[in-house]
Design an enzyme around this catalytic site. Structure first.
Site, PDB file in Angstrom:
ATOM      1  N   ASP A 122       0.848  -1.200   0.000  1.00 59.23           N
ATOM      2  CA  ASP A 122       0.000   0.000   0.000  1.00 59.23           C
ATOM      3  C   ASP A 122       0.881   1.247   0.000  1.00 59.23           C
ATOM      4  OD1 ASP A 122      -2.232  -1.623   0.244  1.00 59.23           O
ATOM      5  OD2 ASP A 122      -2.716  -1.029   2.298  1.00 59.23           O
TER       6      ASP A 122
ATOM      7  N   ARG B  35      -1.323  -0.852  -8.351  1.00 57.12           N
ATOM      8  CA  ARG B  35      -2.691  -0.450  -8.024  1.00 57.12           C
ATOM      9  C   ARG B  35      -2.747   1.064  -8.186  1.00 57.12           C
ATOM     10  NH1 ARG B  35      -3.773  -1.002  -2.076  1.00 57.12           N
ATOM     11  NH2 ARG B  35      -4.189  -3.177  -2.492  1.00 57.12           N
TER      12      ARG B  35
HETATM   13  C1  FAD Z   1      -8.732  -1.480  -3.242  1.00 59.09           C
HETATM   14  C2  FAD Z   1      -8.326  -0.110  -2.789  1.00 59.09           C
HETATM   15  C3  FAD Z   1      -7.082   0.066  -2.230  1.00 59.09           C
HETATM   16  C4  FAD Z   1      -6.665   1.347  -1.824  1.00 59.09           C
HETATM   17  N1  FAD Z   1      -5.372   1.528  -1.390  1.00 59.09           N
HETATM   18  C5  FAD Z   1      -4.945   2.774  -1.108  1.00 59.09           C
HETATM   19  C6  FAD Z   1      -3.588   3.030  -0.802  1.00 59.09           C
HETATM   20  O1  FAD Z   1      -2.731   2.135  -0.783  1.00 59.09           O
HETATM   21  N2  FAD Z   1      -3.221   4.310  -0.536  1.00 59.09           N
HETATM   22  C7  FAD Z   1      -4.123   5.349  -0.573  1.00 59.09           C
HETATM   23  O2  FAD Z   1      -3.718   6.489  -0.346  1.00 59.09           O
HETATM   24  N3  FAD Z   1      -5.417   5.123  -0.848  1.00 59.09           N
HETATM   25  C8  FAD Z   1      -5.852   3.869  -1.125  1.00 59.09           C
HETATM   26  N4  FAD Z   1      -7.164   3.671  -1.443  1.00 59.09           N
HETATM   27  C9  FAD Z   1      -8.162   4.744  -1.222  1.00 59.09           C
HETATM   28  C10 FAD Z   1      -8.289   5.625  -2.430  1.00 59.09           C
HETATM   29  O3  FAD Z   1      -7.125   6.387  -2.577  1.00 59.09           O
HETATM   30  C11 FAD Z   1      -9.493   6.578  -2.284  1.00 59.09           C
HETATM   31  O4  FAD Z   1      -9.348   7.364  -1.164  1.00 59.09           O
HETATM   32  C12 FAD Z   1     -10.834   5.871  -2.227  1.00 59.09           C
HETATM   33  O5  FAD Z   1     -10.874   4.757  -3.063  1.00 59.09           O
HETATM   34  C13 FAD Z   1     -11.955   6.838  -2.632  1.00 59.09           C
HETATM   35  O6  FAD Z   1     -11.751   7.250  -3.955  1.00 59.09           O
HETATM   36  P1  FAD Z   1     -12.704   6.816  -5.181  1.00 59.09           P
HETATM   37  O7  FAD Z   1     -11.863   6.630  -6.385  1.00 59.09           O
HETATM   38  O8  FAD Z   1     -13.525   5.679  -4.783  1.00 59.09           O
HETATM   39  O9  FAD Z   1     -13.561   8.106  -5.474  1.00 59.09           O
HETATM   40  P2  FAD Z   1     -14.530   8.987  -4.523  1.00 59.09           P
HETATM   41  O10 FAD Z   1     -14.929  10.119  -5.385  1.00 59.09           O
HETATM   42  O11 FAD Z   1     -13.902   9.284  -3.218  1.00 59.09           O
HETATM   43  O12 FAD Z   1     -15.746   8.045  -4.275  1.00 59.09           O
HETATM   44  C14 FAD Z   1     -16.669   7.695  -5.294  1.00 59.09           C
HETATM   45  C15 FAD Z   1     -17.949   7.213  -4.649  1.00 59.09           C
HETATM   46  O13 FAD Z   1     -17.661   6.016  -3.922  1.00 59.09           O
HETATM   47  C16 FAD Z   1     -18.373   5.999  -2.699  1.00 59.09           C
HETATM   48  N5  FAD Z   1     -17.420   5.943  -1.584  1.00 59.09           N
HETATM   49  C17 FAD Z   1     -16.119   6.279  -1.596  1.00 59.09           C
HETATM   50  N6  FAD Z   1     -15.564   6.057  -0.385  1.00 59.09           N
HETATM   51  C18 FAD Z   1     -16.558   5.586   0.403  1.00 59.09           C
HETATM   52  C19 FAD Z   1     -16.631   5.157   1.746  1.00 59.09           C
HETATM   53  N7  FAD Z   1     -15.569   5.178   2.549  1.00 59.09           N
HETATM   54  N8  FAD Z   1     -17.824   4.721   2.227  1.00 59.09           N
HETATM   55  C20 FAD Z   1     -18.908   4.642   1.418  1.00 59.09           C
HETATM   56  N9  FAD Z   1     -18.897   5.051   0.129  1.00 59.09           N
HETATM   57  C21 FAD Z   1     -17.748   5.515  -0.369  1.00 59.09           C
HETATM   58  C22 FAD Z   1     -19.187   7.247  -2.640  1.00 59.09           C
HETATM   59  O14 FAD Z   1     -20.481   6.960  -3.109  1.00 59.09           O
HETATM   60  C23 FAD Z   1     -18.495   8.177  -3.594  1.00 59.09           C
HETATM   61  O15 FAD Z   1     -19.387   9.077  -4.150  1.00 59.09           O
HETATM   62  C24 FAD Z   1      -7.568   2.430  -1.903  1.00 59.09           C
HETATM   63  C25 FAD Z   1      -8.828   2.245  -2.468  1.00 59.09           C
HETATM   64  C26 FAD Z   1      -9.215   1.008  -2.932  1.00 59.09           C
HETATM   65  C27 FAD Z   1     -10.540   0.855  -3.590  1.00 59.09           C
END
Ligand code: FAD
Length: 299
Positions: A125, A175
């Site tokens: 990560d 990722r």
């Molecule tokens: C498999 C995976 C691994 C990840 N690993 C890392 C990492 O190593 N380092 C890092 O910095 N970040 C990591 N992240 C987090 C990532 O950076 C984002 O902060 C997170 O995925 C939200 O971004 P989004 O692209 O979903 O878009 P967003 O615009 O944030 O979300 C899109 C939609 O998804 C839904 N949503 C998003 N988050 C939530 C929540 N917590 N609860 C409920 N609904 C939600 C909402 O409906 C939102 O409108 C990871 C995410 C995933 C999916």
């Protein structure tokens, strides 16, 4: 984010831990390896792969980092024994990065070596910007030695497009996510659409570079843009995967699986669930709203 939502999120640390725990339980498989294995088995039945993450970060005692390594070795044994479809994700600050980089590298090396014996894979990560250089150093060195590691790039980081150039010509696995830590503007893009635009650029650059990409997002706009890029570049089903977090947008998860994409769910477990859950709640004020309501109603 609206002013109300900002206030809601700012108030989260004041909410009793037991209430955060109740609301956040959808994001965490449980406290034990058995809980995580049960969750992964269920996800596998639904057609999803998994990546198991032992919760914890920022350890300052060697003993805690060593205990985390031992837990990961048990995870590989459990995946193998139960014949479930999962790899693992690790956080370097849980494995001693803030204590000593060499100690951390040795810990990750033990995990990667065990993964190799089981024919498994380790995703590192990406944490906040103070760890990016060290994370990439450890990734590059150990990937060269073991060949079964992947790393994470964050689309909000300005450096991400040039980090793609530093990847080896073959065999890299990245990722791609937006990024979750609060970073200074001098190093991270801040606008919602700017981060989306950088995500799409980085994704195309990774694909063109021949990297296996884990497209980690719940943003329907990005899922749609990614599907278009997959089509444009003629990627086969085994040349990429979508990735989503446990407990987030299960409907989109089903839609992507039914459309024929491979999808992996991030399954965190462990006793140190609090900081992870607070980050998830900060991301989603709708859920934070439930926390506030539960606090006020005393339920
Ligand atoms: C498999 C995976 C691994 C990840 N690993 C890392 C990492 O190593 N380092 C890092 O910095 N970040 C990591 N992240 C987090 C990532 O950076 C984002 O902060 C997170 O995925 C939200 O971004 P989004 O692209 O979903 O878009 P967003 O615009 O944030 O979300 C899109 C939609 O998804 C839904 N949503 C998003 N988050 C939530 C929540 N917590 N609860 C409920 N609904 C939600 C909402 O409906 C939102 O409108 C990871 C995410 C995933 C999916």
């Amino acid at each position: 984010m609206s002013v109300f939502n900002r206030m809601l999120v700012a108030g989260l640390p004041l909410v009793p831990k037991v209430i955060v725990g109740r609301v956040a339980s959808r994001y965490v498989a449980g406290e034990s390896l058995d809980d995580a294995i049960r969750t992964v088995r269920e996800l596998n039945k639904q057609g999803a792969m998994a990546t198991m993450d032992v919760l914890g970060e920022e350890v300052s005692e060697r003993g805690k980092a060593t205990a985390a390594v031992e837990e990961y070795l048990r995870v590989f044994e459990g995946i193998d024994r139960e014949k479930i479809d999962s790899n693992v994700s690790i956080k370097l600050t849980l494995l001693g990065l803030k204590i000593d980089e060499g100690f951390c590298r040795d810990n990750v090396g033990r995990i990667a070596e065990t993964a190799r014996r089981y024919g498994n894979f380790v995703r590192i990560d990406m944490e906040d910007h103070t760890t990016t250089d060290a994370t990439l150093r450890i990734y590059h060195e150990l990937q060269e030695r073991h060949g079964n590691l992947g790393v994470v790039f964050q689309a909000y980081m300005r450096r991400t497009l040039s980090d793609v150039d530093g990847l080896p010509a073959r065999g890299a696995s990245v990722r791609l996510c937006k990024g979750i830590y609060v970073e200074p503007r001098r190093i991270a893009w801040k606008g919602y659409d700017t981060v989306r635009a950088n995500y799409v650029q980085a994704l195309e650059k990774l694909i063109v570079h021949g990297v296996y990409v884990g497209i980690a997002t719940h943003d329907e706009y990005l899922a749609c843009a990614a599907a278009a890029l997959i089509d444009k570049h003629g990627l086969k089903r085994d040349q990429y995967e979508f990735q989503m977090l446990l407990g987030v947008d299960e409907e989109l998860r089903r839609i992507l699986i039914e459309a024929g994409h491979r999808l992996r769910v991030y399954v965190p477990y462990g006793r140190d669930w609090y900081p992870y859950s607070i980050r998830r709640l900060r991301e989603n004020p709708e859920v934070a709203r439930h926390v506030l309501r539960a606090t006020l109603s005393g339920k």
